[in-house]
Scaffold this motif. Structure first.
Motif, PDB file in Angstrom:
ATOM      1  N   LYS A   1       0.821  -1.212   0.000  1.00  0.00           N
ATOM      2  CA  LYS A   1       0.000   0.000   0.000  1.00  0.00           C
ATOM      3  C   LYS A   1       0.855   1.263   0.000  1.00  0.00           C
ATOM      4  CE  LYS A   1      -4.146  -1.788   2.275  1.00  0.00           C
ATOM      5  NZ  LYS A   1      -4.985  -1.726   3.486  1.00  0.00           N
ATOM      6  N   LEU A   2       1.896   1.266   0.810  1.00  0.00           N
ATOM      7  CA  LEU A   2       2.766   2.446   0.853  1.00  0.00           C
ATOM      8  C   LEU A   2       3.445   2.677  -0.495  1.00  0.00           C
ATOM      9  CD1 LEU A   2       4.407   2.075   4.387  1.00  0.00           C
ATOM     10  CD2 LEU A   2       2.745   3.802   3.663  1.00  0.00           C
ATOM     11  N   GLY A   3       3.880   1.590  -1.126  1.00  0.00           N
ATOM     12  CA  GLY A   3       4.508   1.742  -2.432  1.00  0.00           C
ATOM     13  C   GLY A   3       3.538   2.275  -3.474  1.00  0.00           C
ATOM     14  N   VAL A   4       2.327   1.749  -3.506  1.00  0.00           N
ATOM     15  CA  VAL A   4       1.324   2.207  -4.465  1.00  0.00           C
ATOM     16  C   VAL A   4       0.909   3.638  -4.166  1.00  0.00           C
ATOM     17  CG1 VAL A   4      -1.013   1.818  -5.328  1.00  0.00           C
ATOM     18  CG2 VAL A   4       0.514  -0.122  -4.929  1.00  0.00           C
ATOM     19  N   ALA A   5       0.816   4.017  -2.881  1.00  0.00           N
ATOM     20  CA  ALA A   5       0.406   5.376  -2.520  1.00  0.00           C
ATOM     21  C   ALA A   5       1.411   6.404  -3.029  1.00  0.00           C
ATOM     22  CB  ALA A   5       0.251   5.483  -1.006  1.00  0.00           C
ATOM     23  N   PHE A   6       2.712   6.121  -2.886  1.00  0.00           N
ATOM     24  CA  PHE A   6       3.720   7.060  -3.364  1.00  0.00           C
ATOM     25  C   PHE A   6       3.820   7.049  -4.904  1.00  0.00           C
ATOM     26  CE2 PHE A   6       5.332   6.471   1.018  1.00  0.00           C
ATOM     27  CZ  PHE A   6       5.356   7.801   1.402  1.00  0.00           C
ATOM     28  N   TYR A   7       3.528   5.920  -5.509  1.00  0.00           N
ATOM     29  CA  TYR A   7       3.628   5.826  -6.974  1.00  0.00           C
ATOM     30  C   TYR A   7       2.437   6.521  -7.659  1.00  0.00           C
ATOM     31  CZ  TYR A   7       3.871   3.817 -11.641  1.00  0.00           C
ATOM     32  OH  TYR A   7       3.924   3.653 -13.007  1.00  0.00           O
ATOM     33  N   THR A   8       1.222   6.304  -7.152  1.00  0.00           N
ATOM     34  CA  THR A   8       0.024   6.864  -7.793  1.00  0.00           C
ATOM     35  C   THR A   8      -0.334   8.241  -7.266  1.00  0.00           C
ATOM     36  OG1 THR A   8      -1.448   5.784  -6.180  1.00  0.00           O
ATOM     37  CG2 THR A   8      -0.872   4.543  -8.179  1.00  0.00           C
TER      38      THR A   8
END
Length: 526
Positions: A203-210
């Motif tokens: 989730k943290l990775g997707v939050a920073f990416y999107t």
């Protein structure tokens, strides 16, 4: 003489006294260095003179206590009271062996499985095998050795564990501790730790990416879940420790303490912080770089959170069934806060996944980032609401809640239905943990019913009533009258203790049916 009788302990003490030696195992535990400062604030010299001696702080007071005890002991040898003593005291104070005690008739057996004997019978047996001076001298050695202090100290709950060195530190229970092989919600929390840790990283990775606020809010919820799951898992292990002398009622309330603190972490990290960001995002036009990745993430999260929700739901439903409550009633009045909190967090996770999927669909169709901000506010708001409910429920449990009123009323009805009970007063119950409860009440017994039960006087005339009349008619002096009334009062006191234990057994049996395993029952005479 002690050596011929096989009493090697007294033999060693006698030789030690003659040689002015003190064996290591006879070292007194009531020395000034062993007691706190408040222990010495009273005037113990006056206590010794007036016969209410409690402890001593100097050799003079110790000797005064021993002399006073020896005088009282000699009086009991001349005129023993109608009281009962345990086998341990009979062997230690009167020098009787197990074989000699086996020749006496047991009055009854205590809950601790120790045999109880009438003092009069013990004194009579002791005088048959030894002279009065020898018995008194042996009793003085018993006091000087300090074994009487060890005996008194072992009456305090948990002190026998201290003597045996069985007290373990909290560190040994930090990660692995189970009582009666009952996981008590630990399995659910352990599964949640693994799942939430993996989900949190993604989730943290997707939050920073999107750049999605909804994914960020859900990611912060997962961060709080990981912290809380680790914290609550430790709390469960520490709460399942056995009671000891410092905490005689156990550590079950630690579950509520840990759950209460974890709710604060969830409120701050998983609720308020992303809520502020979501409210700020409502006035901004935020673009999501890859809405498809955002949608796929929430679908995967929903697929992972749903099995955890099902497991926690089954656990809650099973416990609600054992407590004879509906699911909603158990969520409101249940006492397993860790399982309830885990169920609430899994429910919030599924709701967040659903809100995220809906926001992704609306953003894909309209291209408006406002839906993402609304989903972020919704996810954070549900976390704030859920943590607030948990804090409110935890505060009530920490203060101490009673059993459900139906259970209390049924217990009162059952106890007052006993023939020997006249009425019951001041009933108080308190749930101390998931499977631990305390019951306190004052009982007014029917003295006539207990007396009939002792003498078996259920009808008059009868063989028992005739025997009672014969006993009374044989009284010819004041001494015999006093001895008869003292003996019958002692019988009544024994019968009263037996009735208390019987009522306690009835209460324990009912509480076991209500899914409690540990009981602290305090019954007093009204």
């Amino acid at each position: 003489v002690f050596w011929r009788r096989g009493d090697f302990m007294s033999t060693g003490l006698m030789l030690g006294r003659l040689l002015r030696l003190r064996p290591r195992h006879c070292t007194s535990i009531a020395t000034p260095s062993r007691h706190p400062a408040w222990f010495y604030k009273r005037n113990y010299s006056d206590d010794v003179k007036e016969g209410r001696y409690v402890a001593y702080r100097s050799p003079e007071e110790r000797n005064a206590y021993i002399d006073l005890s020896v005088r009282r002991f000699r009086q009991q040898l001349h005129s023993p009271d109608h009281v009962q003593i345990g086998a341990t005291r009979a062997r230690a104070e009167f020098g009787l062996t197990r074989k000699l005690l086996g020749k006496l008739t047991e009055s009854r057996k205590h809950e601790s499985s120790e045999e109880l004997y009438w003092l009069k019978d013990v004194v009579s047996m002791a005088l048959k095998i030894s002279s009065e001076d020898m018995i008194v001298d042996r009793y003085r050695h018993y006091l000087e050795s300090g074994r009487d202090e060890r005996y008194r100290r072992n009456k305090i709950y948990g002190m026998n564990q201290v003597e045996k060195g069985q007290i373990q530190s909290w560190w040994s229970h930090l990660w692995f501790s189970r009582k009666d092989n009952d996981p008590q919600g630990a399995d659910v929390v352990r599964i949640a730790i693994g799942q939430n840790s993996a989900i949190c990283v993604v989730k943290l990775g997707v939050a920073f990416y999107t750049g999605s606020y909804a994914v960020f809010a859900d990611a912060m919820h997962s961060v709080a879940d990981v912290i809380n799951a680790l914290y609550r898992y430790v709390g469960i292990n520490l709460a399942t420790r056995d009671p000891d002398y410092r905490h005689p009622y156990g550590y079950e309330r630690l579950r509520y303490v840990f759950t209460d603190r974890s709710s604060l972490v969830l409120l701050g990290v998983g609720g308020l912080y992303p809520l502020i960001h979501g409210i700020q995002a409502l006035s901004e036009q935020q673009e999501i770089s890859s809405p498809s990745i955002m949608g796929i993430l929430f679908v995967i999260v929903g697929a992972l959170e749903t099995p955890a929700l099902i497991r926690s739901y089954q656990s809650i439903r099973e416990k609600a069934g054992r407590a004879h409550l509906s699911l909603l009633s158990y969520l409101r009045y249940g006492n397993d806060m860790i399982s309830i909190t885990t169920f609430a967090e899994c429910t919030l996770g599924v709701l967040a996944a659903g809100a995220g999927v809906l926001a992704t669909i609306l953003y894909t169709q309209t291209g408006d980032g406002w839906y993402d901000a609304v989903a972020s506010v919704f996810i954070a708001s549900t976390v704030v609401a859920g943590s607030g409910v948990m804090l409110s429920k935890n505060s009530k449990v920490l203060v101490g809640e009673t059993l459900p009123m139906k259970e209390v009323e049924l217990l009162v009805f059952m106890i007052e239905g006993e023939e020997t009970v006249a009425s019951i007063h001041d009933v108080k119950t308190e749930v101390l943990g998931v499977d631990t409860v305390r019951f306190k009440a004052e009982i007014e017994f029917n003295a006539e019913a207990i007396t009939r039960k002792i003498k078996n006087l259920h009808s008059i005339p009868s063989p028992e009533s005739k025997q009672l009349l014969d006993e009374v008619s044989q009284i010819e002096s004041e001494v015999q009258a006093e001895d008869w009334i003292m003996k019958n009062n002692a019988l009544y006191q024994t019968a009263l203790s037996t009735e208390l234990q019987r009522i306690e057994h009835i209460i324990k049996q009912h509480l076991q049916e209500a899914n409690f395993k540990n009981f602290y029952i305090d019954l007093e005479l009204w």
